[in-house]
Scaffold this active site. Sequence first.
Site, short mmCIF file in Angstrom:
data_model
loop_
_atom_site.label_atom_id
_atom_site.label_comp_id
_atom_site.label_asym_id
_atom_site.label_seq_id
_atom_site.Cartn_x
_atom_site.Cartn_y
_atom_site.Cartn_z
N HIS A 131 0.81 -1.20 0.00
CA HIS A 131 0.00 0.00 0.00
C HIS A 131 0.85 1.26 0.00
CE1 HIS A 131 -2.97 -2.67 2.41
NE2 HIS A 131 -3.16 -2.83 1.12
N LYS A 135 5.86 6.10 7.26
CA LYS A 135 5.40 5.19 8.31
C LYS A 135 6.56 4.83 9.22
CE LYS A 135 1.81 3.00 5.51
NZ LYS A 135 1.33 1.74 4.91
N TYR A 154 1.89 1.31 14.08
CA TYR A 154 2.69 2.20 13.24
C TYR A 154 2.17 3.62 13.28
CZ TYR A 154 -0.92 1.07 9.74
OH TYR A 154 -2.12 0.88 9.09
N ASP A 207 -6.37 -6.36 -2.40
CA ASP A 207 -4.92 -6.45 -2.54
C ASP A 207 -4.50 -7.40 -3.66
OD1 ASP A 207 -4.44 -4.55 -0.63
OD2 ASP A 207 -4.03 -5.96 0.97
#
Length: 190
Positions: free
Chosen positions: A66, A76, A136, A173
Amino acid sequence: MGIQNLETFSIPGPALITLATHGDERGWFCETWNARDWAVAGLPQVDWVQDNQAFSAAPGTTRGLHFQAPPHAQAKLVQVIRGEIFDAIVDLREGSPTYGRSLHVTLSAKQPQLFYVPVGFAHGYQTLATNTLVTYKVSDHYAPDCEGGLLWCDTGLSIPWPRPDDVVMSGRDFTWPGLAKLDSPFTYDS
């Protein structure tokens, strides 16, 4: 933060940060985020705006690859709280000398580490243990209209997923484009 070790890679930008732990008869303690230590380590200034957690019950749960496109692109900072993951990223910065190259690390709750993923990378991971919990930080809020992805199993990416035939994954996905068909929204700042 108490950085014990900082590992950089042949792809410029990402970093693996091993945190120093301080133990006694009770167990151990570590700082997972300290802006001063981050700056002293020479890592880029990032304004983290949100913390997320993702729980995966089954080994082989695969999330990604992603990214979030500008104007809401996200850096991130990934950490495993319980379990273990195989974490992979792909450089999507047009003009980068490492465009399309991937790298991967294994993160485990047994060793407190942070994986810094800068803006301009597709990111995904696969769980290696049951009941894995990943946390995260992100540098921008989720914006559905800026959401993008890259096909996790694109053979051109050379990502050695540990469980390629036994994945638990969201249907979307499976539908992201491969690198050859991706119109990357990122450019490289040298």
